[in-house]
Scaffold this motif. Structure first.
Motif, PDB file in Angstrom:
ATOM      1  N   ALA A   1     -11.839   1.572   0.766  1.00  0.00           N
ATOM      2  CA  ALA A   1     -10.800   0.891   1.550  1.00  0.00           C
ATOM      3  C   ALA A   1     -11.352   0.382   2.880  1.00  0.00           C
ATOM      4  CB  ALA A   1      -9.623   1.836   1.787  1.00  0.00           C
TER       5      ALA A   1
ATOM      6  N   VAL B   1       0.820  -1.211   0.000  1.00  0.00           N
ATOM      7  CA  VAL B   1       0.000   0.000   0.000  1.00  0.00           C
ATOM      8  C   VAL B   1       0.858   1.268   0.000  1.00  0.00           C
ATOM      9  CG1 VAL B   1      -1.517   1.403   1.491  1.00  0.00           C
ATOM     10  CG2 VAL B   1      -2.058  -1.005   1.065  1.00  0.00           C
TER      11      VAL B   1
ATOM     12  N   LYS C   1      -1.231  -0.739  -4.264  1.00  0.00           N
ATOM     13  CA  LYS C   1      -2.550  -0.145  -4.053  1.00  0.00           C
ATOM     14  C   LYS C   1      -2.337   1.256  -3.493  1.00  0.00           C
ATOM     15  CE  LYS C   1      -5.503  -3.595  -4.740  1.00  0.00           C
ATOM     16  NZ  LYS C   1      -5.892  -3.619  -6.156  1.00  0.00           N
TER      17      LYS C   1
ATOM     18  N   LEU D   1      -7.778   3.273  -4.116  1.00  0.00           N
ATOM     19  CA  LEU D   1      -8.918   3.088  -3.212  1.00  0.00           C
ATOM     20  C   LEU D   1      -9.070   4.321  -2.333  1.00  0.00           C
ATOM     21  CD1 LEU D   1      -7.699   0.019  -3.621  1.00  0.00           C
ATOM     22  CD2 LEU D   1      -9.519  -0.478  -2.017  1.00  0.00           C
TER      23      LEU D   1
ATOM     24  N   ILE E   1      -3.964   4.180  -1.539  1.00  0.00           N
ATOM     25  CA  ILE E   1      -5.171   4.490  -0.754  1.00  0.00           C
ATOM     26  C   ILE E   1      -5.164   5.973  -0.440  1.00  0.00           C
ATOM     27  CG2 ILE E   1      -6.499   4.031   1.344  1.00  0.00           C
ATOM     28  CD1 ILE E   1      -5.372   1.244   1.345  1.00  0.00           C
TER      29      ILE E   1
ATOM     30  N   HIS F   1     -10.327   6.052   1.490  1.00  0.00           N
ATOM     31  CA  HIS F   1     -10.781   5.981   2.877  1.00  0.00           C
ATOM     32  C   HIS F   1     -11.359   7.365   3.161  1.00  0.00           C
ATOM     33  CE1 HIS F   1     -10.760   5.830   7.247  1.00  0.00           C
ATOM     34  NE2 HIS F   1     -10.529   4.525   7.194  1.00  0.00           N
TER      35      HIS F   1
END
Ligand code: SF4
Lengths: 373, 96
Positions: free
Chosen positions: A305, A92, A140, A171, A142, A173
C-alpha cells in the motif's frame, strides 16, 4: 503428575511461589554492593510487573526500567497519518489490530476517521481480512500491520494466503519492527543505565533465544528470556540477580517450556519469504534505528500500500507533544510519574502520548495499577 | 495484543490446516499455518496468538518447573519452621 491446562495458568500465578522467589531474591541481593536496573523490554512484562505488584516484592537495590516493547507506543505519528489517509479513501476498508485504532495522529485517530465515515475495522486475527475481502469484492482491504517478531509471521501467513489464492483486493501497509535492534540502540546511548534485560518469551518462541546472544557477549548485559506469568517473571528476576551475584553474564531461558534456541523455523521461513530489513524505522520516542523495521520484498510491490498509494501519503515527520515524556520512558530514562501531565491532562480516556493510549503502554499500566505504588 | 494464551488442541482439521483449541472452557479456531506438518497432535498444549498456533508447550518442561516451585516452597516452609523453633528457644516465658 499429569499436566492440565489449569496448571499452566494457576500454578504460574501462585502467590506462595512468588513469595518464595521474593525471599531468594532478597537473600541474593544482600550480597550485592550496588543498585542494578533491569529493563523489561516488552509492554506485556510491564503489565505483569504492575498488575501483580512485583516492584513491591523486590529489594531496594533491584530496580526496573520499562522498555520500548509496545508496538502501538512506538508507532510514530506519520505512520498513523498514513493509516488515516488510507482509511479516508472511499473504496478502502482499513483493517488493523488492537489499540491502534485509538492512537492520535496529527489529524486524529483511526477512530476519528471512522466517525467521519471511514470504514476502519479491527480484527482478532489477520486472517479475518480474507473474509472481509470476500464479502467486499468492490473494495480494497488494506491491512495496517503492526507488531514485533510475534505478529510478523501471522502477517506473512496472510500474505501467503493472498498470493496463493490470487486475491487482488488485499494490500499491506507494513510496520513490523524487531526487538534486538532497539535494544542495541538503547545500549549505544551512553546515558542509559541498563544492567540486564528481561527478554520477551513470545518473541523468542518465533525467533529463538539466539537473537539475544550478542548482548551478554558484546555488551556484557545478561539476558533472561522470560514468560509472562508472574511466577515466570519472579523466577527470571531471580536468575538475573544470581548472575549479578556470581558475576556471570549469560543468555539464559526461563521459559523453557516453549522457547528453543532456534525458534519456530517454519515461521521464520515465511517471514523471510515476504520481508526484508528496511533501511531504518523511526520509532516514536527513540528516533531512527537502522535495520529495525521490515518491509515487503520488491517482488510484492503490487501488494504494498505504501507504493500503490504513494501519491497521497504524507511524508513529513511529526514530533510528539512538548510535555509528553514517552520518549524518555521508552528509553528507560524516566518513569510515568515524572510526567507533569500524567493522570491529569493525560489519561486513558484523553491520551496525549502513545504510552497512555495502548493498554500495553507504561503510562497506562501506571494509571491502571497506580494504587499499588 | 501481544500476549499468547496457553490452550489445548481438541480438534484438527487437516484439510483447512486449522485446529480447534480450548482455552479454559472457550473454544476457538486457530490456524496451523505456522506449524510444521504433524508437529501438533490432539491433546497437545499450545500457545495461541491472534488466531494462530505459535508452537507447542513442552509438557515435561512445564512439569519440571512446577516440581522446582514445590521444592522451593518446601524449602522456605522448612526454613520458617526452623526459625520458629529457634525463636521459641528465646522465649522469655520459657519454663514459667
Ligand atoms: S502521561 Fe501521557 S503525556 Fe505523559 S508521558 Fe505518559 S503518555 Fe506522554
Amino acid at each position: 503428575m499429569q499436566l492440565e491446562l489449569k496448571n499452566l495458568y494457576d500454578d504460574f500465578r501462585d502467590a506462595n511461589t512468588m513469595r518464595a522467589y521474593a525471599k531468594i531474591i532478597h537473600e541474593d541481593a544482600k550480597k550485592l554492593d550496588q543498585t542494578y536496573h533491569i529493563m523489561e523490554v516488552c509492554g506485556g512484562h510491564t503489565h505483569t510487573i504492575m498488575k501483580y505488584g512485583i516492584l513491591q516484592l523486590l529489594p531496594e537495590n533491584i530496580k526496573f526500567v520499562h522498555g520500548p516493547g509496545c508496538p502501538v507506543c512506538i508507532m510514530p505519528k506519520e505512520r498513523i497519518d498514513h493509516a488515516y489517509v488510507l482509511a479516508m479513501q472511499n473504496d478502502v476498508i482499513l483493517v488493523t489490530l488492537g489499540d491502534m485504532i485509538k492512537v492520535p495522529g496529527s489529524n486524529g485517530s483511526l477512530q476519528d476517521a471512522r466517525s467521519k465515515g471511514a470504514d476502519v475495522r479491527f480484527v482478532y486475527s489477520p486472517l479475518d481480512c480474507l473474509t472481509i475481502a470476500a464479502q467486499n469484492p468492490e473494495k480494497k482491504i488494506i491491512f495496517f500491520a503492526i507488531g514485533f517478531e510475534t505478529t510478523t509471521p501471522m502477517t506473512a501467513a496472510l500474505l501467503n494466503a493472498v498470493t496463493q489464492k490470487n486475491i487482488t483486493n488485499i494490500l499491506f501497509h507494513i510496520n513490523h519492527v524487531t526487538v534486538p535492534e532497539a535494544m542495541s540502540a538503547l545500549i549505544a546511548d551512553d546515558t542509559s543505565n541498563i544492567s540486564a534485560f528481561l527478554g520477551p518469551a513470545h518473541v523468542s518462541v518465533i525467533s529463538g533465544s539466539k537473537i539475544y546472544e550478542e548482548f551478554p557477549r558484546d555488551y556484557k548485559k545478561p539476558v533472561v528470556v522470560s514468560g509472562f506469568e508472574p511466577v515466570d517473571v519472579m523466577q527470571s528476576i531471580s536468575m538475573i540477580v544470581k548472575q549479578f551475584v556470581e558475576k556471570r553474564c549469560e543468555l539464559e531461558v526461563e521459559y523453557k517450556r516453549a522457547v528453543s534456541y532456534e525458534g519456530n523455523l517454519k515461521a521464520q521461513e515465511l517471514i523471510d519469504k515476504y520481508f526484508q530489513k528496511a533501511e531504518s524505522f523511526r520509532w516514536r520516542g527513540l528516533g531512527d534505528i537502522p535495520k529495525s523495521g521490515l518491509r515487503l520484498r520488491d517482488t510484492y510491490d503490487a501488494l504494498n500500500a505504501e507504493i500503490m498509494y504513494k501519491k497521497i501519503l504524507p511524508t513529513q515527520k511529526i514530533d510528539d507533544h512538548k510535555l509528553c515524556i514517552c520518549g524518555d520512558i521508552l528509553r528507560g530514562k524516566a518513569n510515568p510519574l515524572e510526567c507533569k501531565i500524567f493522570g491529569t491532562v493525560c489519561k486513558p480516556t484523553s491520551p496525549i502520548g502513545s504510552c497512555m493510549v495502548s493498554s500495553e503502554g507504561a503510562c497506562a499500566a501506571y494509571y491502571k495499577y497506580g494504587n499499588l505504588l | 495484543m501481544c500476549l499468547s494464551i496457553p490452550s489445548k488442541v481438541v480438534k484438527i482439521d487437516k484439510e483447512n490446516n486449522m485446529a480447534t483449541v480450548d482455552t479454559m472452557g472457550v473454544q476457538r479456531n486457530a490456524s496451523l499455518d505456522l506449524i510444521g506438518e504433524d508437529e501438533v497432535q490432539l491433546g497437545d498444549y499450545v500457545l495461541l496468538h491472534i488466531g494462530f498456533i505459535m508452537n507447542k508447550i513442552d509438557e515435561e518442561d512445564a512439569l519440571l518447573s512446577l516440581e522446582t516451585y514445590k521444592e522451593i516452597i518446601a524449602a522456605m516452609d522448612e526454613e520458617e519452621r526452623q526459625k520458629a523453633i529457634l525463636e521459641d528457644d528465646e522465649c522469655p516465658n520459657r519454663g514459667v
